[in-house]
Design a protein around this motif. Sequence first.
Motif, PDB file in Angstrom:
ATOM      1  N   HIS A 147       0.871  -1.178   0.000  1.00  0.00           N
ATOM      2  CA  HIS A 147       0.000   0.000   0.000  1.00  0.00           C
ATOM      3  C   HIS A 147       0.909   1.229   0.000  1.00  0.00           C
ATOM      4  O   HIS A 147       1.325   1.705   1.050  1.00  0.00           O
ATOM      5  CB  HIS A 147      -0.911   0.001   1.230  1.00  0.00           C
ATOM      6  CG  HIS A 147      -1.812  -1.185   1.309  1.00  0.00           C
ATOM      7  ND1 HIS A 147      -2.346  -1.642   2.494  1.00  0.00           N
ATOM      8  CD2 HIS A 147      -2.281  -2.006   0.346  1.00  0.00           C
ATOM      9  CE1 HIS A 147      -3.105  -2.703   2.251  1.00  0.00           C
ATOM     10  NE2 HIS A 147      -3.078  -2.942   0.952  1.00  0.00           N
ATOM     11  N   SER A 148       1.220   1.728  -1.176  1.00  0.00           N
ATOM     12  CA  SER A 148       2.128   2.866  -1.300  1.00  0.00           C
ATOM     13  C   SER A 148       1.507   4.128  -0.716  1.00  0.00           C
ATOM     14  O   SER A 148       0.308   4.368  -0.862  1.00  0.00           O
ATOM     15  CB  SER A 148       2.469   3.115  -2.775  1.00  0.00           C
ATOM     16  OG  SER A 148       3.171   2.031  -3.320  1.00  0.00           O
ATOM     17  N   LYS A 149       2.341   4.931  -0.069  1.00  0.00           N
ATOM     18  CA  LYS A 149       1.894   6.193   0.516  1.00  0.00           C
ATOM     19  C   LYS A 149       2.609   7.361  -0.165  1.00  0.00           C
ATOM     20  O   LYS A 149       3.820   7.306  -0.392  1.00  0.00           O
ATOM     21  CB  LYS A 149       2.204   6.260   2.017  1.00  0.00           C
ATOM     22  CG  LYS A 149       1.650   5.124   2.845  1.00  0.00           C
ATOM     23  CD  LYS A 149       0.164   5.261   3.094  1.00  0.00           C
ATOM     24  CE  LYS A 149      -0.324   4.177   4.052  1.00  0.00           C
ATOM     25  NZ  LYS A 149      -1.778   4.150   4.207  1.00  0.00           N
ATOM     26  N   TRP A 150       1.857   8.420  -0.432  1.00  0.00           N
ATOM     27  CA  TRP A 150       2.412   9.716  -0.816  1.00  0.00           C
ATOM     28  C   TRP A 150       2.002  10.702   0.263  1.00  0.00           C
ATOM     29  O   TRP A 150       0.815  10.817   0.587  1.00  0.00           O
ATOM     30  CB  TRP A 150       1.889  10.165  -2.180  1.00  0.00           C
ATOM     31  CG  TRP A 150       2.621   9.527  -3.323  1.00  0.00           C
ATOM     32  CD1 TRP A 150       2.517   8.233  -3.731  1.00  0.00           C
ATOM     33  CD2 TRP A 150       3.569  10.153  -4.192  1.00  0.00           C
ATOM     34  NE1 TRP A 150       3.348   8.018  -4.809  1.00  0.00           N
ATOM     35  CE2 TRP A 150       3.996   9.180  -5.113  1.00  0.00           C
ATOM     36  CE3 TRP A 150       4.084  11.452  -4.281  1.00  0.00           C
ATOM     37  CZ2 TRP A 150       4.927   9.465  -6.107  1.00  0.00           C
ATOM     38  CZ3 TRP A 150       5.004  11.732  -5.275  1.00  0.00           C
ATOM     39  CH2 TRP A 150       5.425  10.740  -6.173  1.00  0.00           C
ATOM     40  N   VAL A 151       2.985  11.384   0.841  1.00  0.00           N
ATOM     41  CA  VAL A 151       2.738  12.248   1.992  1.00  0.00           C
ATOM     42  C   VAL A 151       3.261  13.647   1.716  1.00  0.00           C
ATOM     43  O   VAL A 151       4.395  13.812   1.252  1.00  0.00           O
ATOM     44  CB  VAL A 151       3.425  11.692   3.262  1.00  0.00           C
ATOM     45  CG1 VAL A 151       3.051  12.531   4.487  1.00  0.00           C
ATOM     46  CG2 VAL A 151       3.063  10.225   3.477  1.00  0.00           C
ATOM     47  N   ASP A 152       2.429  14.632   2.011  1.00  0.00           N
ATOM     48  CA  ASP A 152       2.823  16.030   1.906  1.00  0.00           C
ATOM     49  C   ASP A 152       3.196  16.507   3.309  1.00  0.00           C
ATOM     50  O   ASP A 152       2.371  16.454   4.222  1.00  0.00           O
ATOM     51  CB  ASP A 152       1.671  16.860   1.343  1.00  0.00           C
ATOM     52  CG  ASP A 152       2.097  18.288   1.020  1.00  0.00           C
ATOM     53  OD1 ASP A 152       3.040  18.455   0.236  1.00  0.00           O
ATOM     54  OD2 ASP A 152       1.487  19.223   1.580  1.00  0.00           O
ATOM     55  N   GLY A 156       7.969  19.359  10.429  1.00  0.00           N
ATOM     56  CA  GLY A 156       7.643  18.136  11.148  1.00  0.00           C
ATOM     57  C   GLY A 156       6.159  17.878  11.244  1.00  0.00           C
ATOM     58  O   GLY A 156       5.690  17.236  12.184  1.00  0.00           O
ATOM     59  N   ARG A 157       5.412  18.340  10.253  1.00  0.00           N
ATOM     60  CA  ARG A 157       3.953  18.220  10.269  1.00  0.00           C
ATOM     61  C   ARG A 157       3.467  17.464   9.033  1.00  0.00           C
ATOM     62  O   ARG A 157       3.833  17.813   7.907  1.00  0.00           O
ATOM     63  CB  ARG A 157       3.332  19.616  10.319  1.00  0.00           C
ATOM     64  CG  ARG A 157       1.849  19.655  10.621  1.00  0.00           C
ATOM     65  CD  ARG A 157       1.396  21.103  10.772  1.00  0.00           C
ATOM     66  NE  ARG A 157       0.004  21.211  11.142  1.00  0.00           N
ATOM     67  CZ  ARG A 157      -0.448  21.121  12.391  1.00  0.00           C
ATOM     68  NH1 ARG A 157       0.391  20.922  13.386  1.00  0.00           N
ATOM     69  NH2 ARG A 157      -1.737  21.234  12.659  1.00  0.00           N
ATOM     70  N   VAL A 158       2.650  16.451   9.251  1.00  0.00           N
ATOM     71  CA  VAL A 158       2.070  15.680   8.154  1.00  0.00           C
ATOM     72  C   VAL A 158       0.752  16.319   7.761  1.00  0.00           C
ATOM     73  O   VAL A 158      -0.161  16.463   8.580  1.00  0.00           O
ATOM     74  CB  VAL A 158       1.828  14.218   8.576  1.00  0.00           C
ATOM     75  CG1 VAL A 158       1.090  13.452   7.475  1.00  0.00           C
ATOM     76  CG2 VAL A 158       3.142  13.540   8.910  1.00  0.00           C
ATOM     77  N   GLY A 159       0.659  16.721   6.488  1.00  0.00           N
ATOM     78  CA  GLY A 159      -0.573  17.295   5.978  1.00  0.00           C
ATOM     79  C   GLY A 159      -1.401  16.239   5.263  1.00  0.00           C
ATOM     80  O   GLY A 159      -1.766  15.214   5.830  1.00  0.00           O
TER      81      GLY A 159
END
Length: 311
Positions: A147-152, A156-159
């Motif tokens: 399950h690939s993830k793309w993270v913005d 140090g904050r995950v949007g």
Amino acid sequence: MSSAAAIAVDWGTSRMRLWVLSSDGSILAHRRSEEGLEGARDAGFDVILDRHLSTLGIGMDVPAIICGMAGSRQGWVEAPYADAPAALDHLIAKAAKVPVISRDVRILPGIAQRKEGAPDVMRGEETQLIGLGAAKGRKQVCMPGTHSKWVDMDGGRVGHFTTYLTGELFALFSRQSILRHSIGADAVFEAGNHAFAESCAAMIEAPEDLPKRLFSIRAASLLQGTGNSDSAAALSGLLIGAEIGSARRTYGTNALVTLVAAGFLGSLYENALATAGFRHSLANGEVLVRNGLFSAAQVWWPARFEARKIA
């Protein structure tokens, strides 16, 4: 092992990885097993952990920090999701304590995205993000896998983040769909395979064409004699290309992408990212999860480290 400061454990669905860490983060010992979520539920998480640590000679006074599926609803103790956008430092502070055992064990929470029209969750990947550190500015993180993830991320904050079932779809199509007759059971291909490159480039430009392009793999094997290796490469190219093409539309290509991958899969994604026009750097996922667990241990047990306390 008197120099042990903490135990770091990545407890996933299918396997468990454990490291005994010193006060400076050095690895004193490590263990790996196939005792993932399902097996641990039957045998007992505490039983498995104590067995491994007893073998290594680790006393009950050494605390453990855990990430992954051990904190799921079906795991050892549920560590409820933190809501996105989420500050990674706050995730550490929300670690759940395992009750009624002698050892101090904490389990890190995952992250839930409750956005209307784009619900999503991650559990385990957030610890790799902690391991990346809180660099200033915006960056994108690509984490390939089942399950690939793309993270913005911003500092140090995950949007916003997005999950793609790329690896799972490859397994399903290659083993359980009509495409299995074209791919076979043991098909392998090189990262530079032309069928991968061509299929990937096509999907990056038009990810919406994936459904109609999938059957062309079967047709090509019947009408053009395409071999198993090229068929497998084409399927991989279509799925990875569709993922990256979709991500390019969602996130753009302005930010540097941190690719958390290694080996053959890492090579495929590096080629695909370059085709899509992404600039990227490479990071090792195992190192990141270990670094993330070490950072969390420093926060929870500062007396064992020279570290900050929980805010």
